[in-house]
Design an enzyme around this catalytic site. Sequence first.
Site, PDB file in Angstrom:
ATOM      1  N   CYS A   1       9.208   0.337  -8.109  1.00  0.00           N
ATOM      2  CA  CYS A   1      10.257  -0.299  -8.920  1.00  0.00           C
ATOM      3  C   CYS A   1      11.410   0.685  -9.020  1.00  0.00           C
ATOM      4  O   CYS A   1      11.197   1.896  -9.089  1.00  0.00           O
ATOM      5  CB  CYS A   1       9.862  -0.641 -10.356  1.00  0.00           C
ATOM      6  SG  CYS A   1       8.702  -2.023 -10.448  1.00  0.00           S
TER       7      CYS A   1
ATOM      8  N   TYR B   1       6.428   9.389   0.563  1.00  0.00           N
ATOM      9  CA  TYR B   1       6.766   8.051   1.071  1.00  0.00           C
ATOM     10  C   TYR B   1       7.765   7.279   0.216  1.00  0.00           C
ATOM     11  O   TYR B   1       8.682   6.657   0.746  1.00  0.00           O
ATOM     12  CB  TYR B   1       5.482   7.218   1.199  1.00  0.00           C
ATOM     13  CG  TYR B   1       5.737   5.766   1.518  1.00  0.00           C
ATOM     14  CD1 TYR B   1       6.054   5.361   2.804  1.00  0.00           C
ATOM     15  CD2 TYR B   1       5.694   4.776   0.516  1.00  0.00           C
ATOM     16  CE1 TYR B   1       6.312   4.016   3.095  1.00  0.00           C
ATOM     17  CE2 TYR B   1       5.948   3.447   0.804  1.00  0.00           C
ATOM     18  CZ  TYR B   1       6.257   3.071   2.091  1.00  0.00           C
ATOM     19  OH  TYR B   1       6.515   1.761   2.369  1.00  0.00           O
TER      20      TYR B   1
ATOM     21  N   GLY C   1      11.556  -1.555  -4.423  1.00  0.00           N
ATOM     22  CA  GLY C   1      10.985  -2.846  -4.789  1.00  0.00           C
ATOM     23  C   GLY C   1      11.814  -3.979  -4.246  1.00  0.00           C
ATOM     24  O   GLY C   1      13.045  -3.940  -4.343  1.00  0.00           O
TER      25      GLY C   1
ATOM     26  N   ASN D   1       9.630   1.402 -14.702  1.00  0.00           N
ATOM     27  CA  ASN D   1       9.053   1.849 -13.436  1.00  0.00           C
ATOM     28  C   ASN D   1       7.802   2.647 -13.776  1.00  0.00           C
ATOM     29  O   ASN D   1       7.889   3.652 -14.480  1.00  0.00           O
ATOM     30  CB  ASN D   1      10.064   2.723 -12.684  1.00  0.00           C
ATOM     31  CG  ASN D   1       9.486   3.383 -11.444  1.00  0.00           C
ATOM     32  OD1 ASN D   1       9.938   4.441 -11.047  1.00  0.00           O
ATOM     33  ND2 ASN D   1       8.499   2.765 -10.830  1.00  0.00           N
ATOM     34  N   GLY D   2       6.672   2.192 -13.262  1.00  0.00           N
ATOM     35  CA  GLY D   2       5.420   2.904 -13.537  1.00  0.00           C
ATOM     36  C   GLY D   2       4.342   1.923 -13.919  1.00  0.00           C
ATOM     37  O   GLY D   2       4.405   0.737 -13.584  1.00  0.00           O
TER      38      GLY D   2
HETATM   39  P1  AMP Z   1      -1.935   1.062   6.141  1.00  0.00           P
HETATM   40  O1  AMP Z   1      -1.709   0.155   7.271  1.00  0.00           O
HETATM   41  O2  AMP Z   1      -2.483   0.322   4.945  1.00  0.00           O
HETATM   42  O3  AMP Z   1      -2.747   2.281   6.471  1.00  0.00           O
HETATM   43  O4  AMP Z   1      -0.507   1.550   5.649  1.00  0.00           O
HETATM   44  C1  AMP Z   1       0.096   2.709   6.167  1.00  0.00           C
HETATM   45  C2  AMP Z   1       1.564   2.483   6.331  1.00  0.00           C
HETATM   46  O5  AMP Z   1       2.132   1.885   5.175  1.00  0.00           O
HETATM   47  C3  AMP Z   1       2.279   3.788   6.583  1.00  0.00           C
HETATM   48  O6  AMP Z   1       3.058   3.618   7.737  1.00  0.00           O
HETATM   49  C4  AMP Z   1       3.154   4.008   5.356  1.00  0.00           C
HETATM   50  O7  AMP Z   1       4.471   4.362   5.746  1.00  0.00           O
HETATM   51  C5  AMP Z   1       3.180   2.690   4.638  1.00  0.00           C
HETATM   52  N1  AMP Z   1       2.906   2.829   3.201  1.00  0.00           N
HETATM   53  C6  AMP Z   1       2.336   3.828   2.534  1.00  0.00           C
HETATM   54  N2  AMP Z   1       2.227   3.566   1.228  1.00  0.00           N
HETATM   55  C7  AMP Z   1       2.746   2.341   1.025  1.00  0.00           C
HETATM   56  C8  AMP Z   1       2.948   1.495  -0.134  1.00  0.00           C
HETATM   57  N3  AMP Z   1       2.582   1.883  -1.345  1.00  0.00           N
HETATM   58  N4  AMP Z   1       3.513   0.270   0.076  1.00  0.00           N
HETATM   59  C9  AMP Z   1       3.888  -0.131   1.309  1.00  0.00           C
HETATM   60  N5  AMP Z   1       3.738   0.633   2.427  1.00  0.00           N
HETATM   61  C10 AMP Z   1       3.172   1.840   2.297  1.00  0.00           C
END
Ligand code: AMP
Length: 467
Positions: free
Chosen positions: A2, A248, A33, A108-109
Site C-alpha cells: 500500500c 523488492y 498497490g 500501510n501495514g
Molecule cells: P513466485 O513465483 O511466487 O516465487 O514469486 C517470485 C516473483 O514474484 C519474483 O520475481 C519477485 O520479484 C516477485 N515478488 C516477490 N514478492 C512479491 C509480492 N509480495 N507480491 C508480488 N510479487 C512479488
Amino acid sequence: MCGITGVWNPTTADPTEAARLTFFALYALQHRGQESAGIAATDGSDLRIVRRMGLVGQVFSEPDLAVLGGRAAIGHTRYSTTGSSRIQNAQPMVVSAAGLGELAIGHNGNCINARDLRDELARGGARFATSSDTEVVAQMVACESGATWDERLIRALPKLNGAWSLVILTPSALYAVRDPLGVRPLSLGRKGETWIVASETCALETVGAAFVRDVAPGEVLRIDDRGAVPIADFAADRRGMCVFEHVYLASVASDLGGVSVYAARERMGETLADEHPAIADVVIPVPDSAIPAAVGYARRSGIPFREGLIKNRYIGRTFIQPSPELRRQGVALKYNALADVLDGKRVVVVDDSIVRGSTSGPIVELLRGHGAREVHMRICSPPIRHQCFFGVDMARRDELIASRLEVEAIRRHIGADTLGYLSLGGMVAATGGTEAELCTACFTGDYLVPVQLELGKDSLEAEQVNA
Ligand code: AMP
C-alpha cells in the site's frame, strides 16, 4: 504493501493544489498497490472523498479534483493484506466521532491485533462496514476518550500491534504516524510552504518536494498551519524496518532510512557474486526489480551484463482471464526472451526473491527455449520460509516453496543448473543496517511482535457487520 501520502497546503491560492499533489504522489507510489486508489480532502469544514477500484491514473479525473478542493488531502493506493479486494475496503476510510466530527485514514501495514480490538469495540456498540483492519484502527481512535483528536490518537495508537504507517486527516490537521518499530516507511517533505508526507521519497521527488526527514518509528506528527510538530513518541527499544522493502517492495528511485534502494540492491548483487560465483557468458536480470542486483553481480564477477528478458511495461491487472493454454504459458505473457542474447550462452539470471516458486521454473524454461546452454539462477535474498504478518501479501506458510523444500530440491523443481541464494548477513549488510534494526521474519521466523500463526488475509471477513 500500500502507498500512502498526505499534503498540507497553508496557502489557499489554488484550491485544487493539495489534491493535485496528492494525486501525483500516489502516481509515484503505484508500485505499492494496484487494486484501488482514493483521496480524501478537506476545506477546513468537512471531508470529501473519491475512491474507486483500479489504477491511480484510471481512478481520478480532473472534475474529481474540483470535488476534492481544499487545503489538505490524504491519498491511498491499495494492495490488500487484511480484507479482500473490493470497493468497501478501499481507502481512505472515514469514521465519525461524537463531538469531534469526521476523520479520514490511510493505512500501510497490518494491524495484527485487529481481531481482538474489533471484538472489544463491537461489544461497546461500534458497527463495522468492512473487513479491513484499517477500519478497526479508525474506530479505535474515534471511540477513544478525549476532547481532541490529539488526545484520542495518543491514547488509541499504543493499543495497536503490528505494522502501521498512517496518514490521518481531520478538517483541522493532517497527522503522519509510524508504528513503534517503523516497519513500513514514511517520509516528510516540503515544497515551498506545503508539507508532504509519503510512503517513499520517490513520491516527494515526483511532486518537486525536498526531503526533510523520515517520520521516526513511534512518532505521531501533527501538521497544520503552525508547522509539523511531534505530539507523541512511543518508539520501541529497537527498530524493525522491513528488509523486504529493500529487496523488492520499494522503488529503486527511493531512499529508505537515508540509503538508496538502487545502491542497496547493487550491493546485494555484488555480494551474491562473491557468495555464489558462476562460470558464465552473460548476466541477465528478471526485470524490473532485479536490474540493479544483476548490474552488481556483473560488475563484481566481470561477466557482461545484458538484457535477456524484456518485460511488458503495460502488464497489470487484466479483467480478461487468460485461457488455460495462455495460463500455462504463465511468464510468457509477462516477458519476452531475446534469442540474440541467450542462444548458446551460459546464463546467470538474477531475481530478487522466490516466493511460491511459480515464476522461476517458467523463466528457466523460457531461457532454455531461447537457446540458453546453462541457466544459473541467483536470488538476492535468502529463502523465504515464513509468512509475513506485517503488510506484505506474500503467501501462507505452506505455499512458500522454501518452507517445504531445501535449496537443492528447489533447484530441481525450477530446472536450473545451479541455484544460489544470498545469505542473511549479505542481504542485511547491503542495506547498510544491522539485523537489530530490521525485520527479517520472513527469512528467519523471528517475529518482533508475537503473532498468531493462523492469522490470514480474510481474518476479519467472517465477522463483517454491515452498518
Ligand atoms: P513466485 O513465483 O511466487 O516465487 O514469486 C517470485 C516473483 O514474484 C519474483 O520475481 C519477485 O520479484 C516477485 N515478488 C516477490 N514478492 C512479491 C509480492 N509480495 N507480491 C508480488 N510479487 C512479488
